[in-house]
Enzyme design. Sequence first.
Site, mmCIF file in Angstrom:
data_model
loop_
_atom_site.group_PDB
_atom_site.id
_atom_site.type_symbol
_atom_site.label_atom_id
_atom_site.label_comp_id
_atom_site.label_asym_id
_atom_site.label_seq_id
_atom_site.Cartn_x
_atom_site.Cartn_y
_atom_site.Cartn_z
ATOM 1 N N GLU A 1 0.816 -1.226 0.000
ATOM 2 C CA GLU A 1 0.000 0.000 0.000
ATOM 3 C C GLU A 1 0.846 1.271 0.000
ATOM 4 O O GLU A 1 0.417 2.312 -0.491
ATOM 5 C CB GLU A 1 -0.970 0.003 1.180
ATOM 6 C CG GLU A 1 -2.130 -0.983 1.025
ATOM 7 C CD GLU A 1 -1.804 -2.383 1.510
ATOM 8 O OE1 GLU A 1 -0.611 -2.646 1.837
ATOM 9 O OE2 GLU A 1 -2.717 -3.220 1.577
ATOM 10 N N LYS B 1 -17.406 -0.995 5.723
ATOM 11 C CA LYS B 1 -17.814 -1.952 4.690
ATOM 12 C C LYS B 1 -19.320 -1.945 4.453
ATOM 13 O O LYS B 1 -19.792 -2.083 3.321
ATOM 14 C CB LYS B 1 -17.350 -3.364 5.081
ATOM 15 C CG LYS B 1 -17.559 -4.376 3.976
ATOM 16 C CD LYS B 1 -16.886 -5.713 4.258
ATOM 17 C CE LYS B 1 -17.068 -6.643 3.058
ATOM 18 N NZ LYS B 1 -16.450 -7.966 3.324
ATOM 19 N N PHE C 1 -11.453 -7.709 13.404
ATOM 20 C CA PHE C 1 -10.358 -8.113 12.527
ATOM 21 C C PHE C 1 -10.025 -6.992 11.534
ATOM 22 O O PHE C 1 -10.928 -6.436 10.918
ATOM 23 C CB PHE C 1 -10.754 -9.383 11.760
ATOM 24 C CG PHE C 1 -9.685 -9.843 10.801
ATOM 25 C CD1 PHE C 1 -8.441 -10.248 11.261
ATOM 26 C CD2 PHE C 1 -9.917 -9.843 9.424
ATOM 27 C CE1 PHE C 1 -7.455 -10.647 10.382
ATOM 28 C CE2 PHE C 1 -8.933 -10.245 8.540
ATOM 29 C CZ PHE C 1 -7.692 -10.652 9.016
ATOM 30 N N GLN C 2 -8.756 -6.674 11.425
ATOM 31 C CA GLN C 2 -8.255 -5.624 10.537
ATOM 32 C C GLN C 2 -8.908 -4.265 10.811
ATOM 33 O O GLN C 2 -9.159 -3.478 9.909
ATOM 34 C CB GLN C 2 -8.396 -6.012 9.062
ATOM 35 C CG GLN C 2 -7.466 -7.183 8.709
ATOM 36 C CD GLN C 2 -7.310 -7.423 7.225
ATOM 37 O OE1 GLN C 2 -8.226 -7.156 6.432
ATOM 38 N NE2 GLN C 2 -6.148 -7.932 6.821
ATOM 39 N N MET D 1 24.226 9.095 2.768
ATOM 40 C CA MET D 1 24.061 10.358 3.476
ATOM 41 C C MET D 1 24.301 10.186 4.969
ATOM 42 O O MET D 1 24.915 11.032 5.614
ATOM 43 C CB MET D 1 22.663 10.933 3.202
ATOM 44 C CG MET D 1 22.466 12.326 3.739
ATOM 45 S SD MET D 1 23.665 13.506 3.083
ATOM 46 C CE MET D 1 22.791 14.108 1.631
#
Lengths: 584, 159
Positions: free
Chosen positions: A59, A171, A121-122, A488
């Site tokens: 993502e 959802k 969940f999630q 760096m």
Amino acid sequence: MDNSLTPPLQLSGADIVIQTLIDAGVDYVFGYPGGAVLHIYDALFKKADQIKHILVRHEQGAVHAADGYARATGRCGVCLVTSGPGATNAVTGIATAYMDSIPLVVLTGQVPLPVIGSDAFQEVDTVGITRPCVKHNFLVRKREDLAPIIAKAFHIAQTGRPGPVVVDIPKDMTDPTQLIPYYYPREVQLRAYQPPQHGDLEQIRKAVSLLLTAQRPVIYTGGGVIADNAAAELTELTRLLGYPLTSTLMGLGGYPMTDKQFVGMLGMHGTYEANMAMHETDCLIAIGARFDDRVTGKIEHFCPQAKIIHIDIDPASISKTVRVDIPIVGPVGSVLRELLRLLRTSPQRPNAEALTTWWQRIEEWRQVNCMRYDRNSDKIKPQFAIETLYQLTKGDLYLTSDVGQHQMFAAQFYPFDQPRRWINSGGLGTMGFGLPAAVGVQLAHPDSRVVCVSGEASILMCIQELATCKQYKLPIKILLLNNGYMGMVRQWQEFFYESRYAHTYVEALPDFVALANSFGHVGMRVDQPDQLAKTLQDAFALTDRLVLIDVVVDPTENVYPMVAAGKGQHEMHLPPTLSERELA
Amino acid sequence: MLVENEAGALSRIAGLFSARGYNIESLTVAPTNDPSLSRMTLVTSGNDDVVEQIKKQLDKLIDVVKLLDLSTGQHIEREMMLIKLKAPSPMREELKRLVDIFRAKIIDVTEVSYVVELTGSSKKLDAFIQAVPNGLITEVVRSGPTGIARGAAGLTPDA
């Protein structure tokens, strides 16, 4: 509201999400499916002929790709990710876009409304997690709000000072069995959000008179010029005045870098002439720049003699770190047009005599040759790699970068003459940005050359997107400046930690050529300076393939000049003195 | 401040203060006569530059409809306090006198305690606490100040 006589479409929430995107003119959605967005993906599947979805491999990559698309086009980037880990993975990308003021709409799935707060969940509190790194965010609580909220998200993301907007969609809002009438909201009403449309004329007048009495003026420009598509106005103003111009990392390309009036980037790795000019200027005009700490160095030493004019669309950017004398709040383009009009009608002209003296002083600083490096090294110098890239492309490319030494070398040694060609994570400094950003850029400009300059440490942070590139046949060229170190950080350890290289040597690197091959791409390796141009030509000749060029560069090279953190702009480390042979 | 009466508006404002290192001394919030708006009074401190920056950052929030710095003009501040005092019989009269002097009210009485209600400026509330004899305070509940500008003009979304 649509007032046509045809009855409104009856759509599910999922269909509404997709239809709103289509009606908003979105052509690409970058995303990754998951449980909470399955209804939306099903709706997307049915509209595949009207809106294209790009399946990334993480993502973070989705958000960077949408971000690259936005930076290269000036349009809003769009992402679609699932709840929980989908949203948390997106956060780095959202914060990256926020720091650089890039317009994005990020749609995140959420667990159904009735179970929010139950540690389902999630489930994560996406609105809470993203709140400090978005311009605004929404949680959709009613199906009827879907289209208006998404329309508001686009409006907020793209107007005023742009930024990312998150829309969190439970959802159950997208349940395919629940149909409601759909209207595309043509107008957005937000009573507390009215970005300025033009600057205050009286302030612009004051700016004109200060500009025309300046003895040692400097024009200092930033990403706001790019964001407001004001490069043409900036160029006109700069030519009209004849003043020196310096730019931040984010503003590169807003004014032609090959032009004589461009004195280089300023700040921590800016040129000697730019930083010295800032130190001695008596009149600074800041245009769409925000006086970032990497630019100002120690505030007490910043432009100690200057009266400062500041043009910015964000009132909160005015006098945030450096107190300014003439603030002008408004869109850069509109303010510059007004400024130009007033300058043209003014009987007064810039002080030619003072300007000649000022330019002589700047030329003396230029003679320091602050970006010199060893051109006769038997190792490939990273600066040489970027210069070779320029010789072969002459500005005809989009260049994305990761974060670190290679990013600074690219900014210093590749002169961009056009805006939106230089795509990098300036504010947040996100390693892993370059490759996914290139995905978005290449999709936006399928017929253009897209090069990602990276390092062996940065590229590994989003290397999975090589699979995305394969799936969509993106012929990106990756110029991997491989020095085996987090360059760096190594440089700072050399300068400030007596060369104690704590965990900056990347001991176990993959064979990048084999790695590119394993993803179905072409890998090349080059370690001789005299082979570099040929290798790059070979890579560019493969116009339909992604080529990763593993360029083995000198691991000890440092980025100069350098203003150490907490030092004044004029206190620069310059490159070690080179012998006549090396300077030749 | 007038803010959108929406879930999340308060945390946006509180989050801004913690994220940018500003100090919230007190915060009161409740709905207004317009159900879509809440009114919030926030007390903060800092030098002029910091306060200016706080105002700009708050104004940038899309949920903040209207913002006014009351301290720049004539205004009225009121805070309410509920204070529970130990009131043993030898002290009851003295406490009662104190309540009268401050124009407070005793709103709960037991054989050994009073609950006193007092409204006024924050300084007046401080003074009352100072005036209570040592060791008699059981509990202090303060609302934090709320404020309104003097004069006919009101703080409205269109003002």
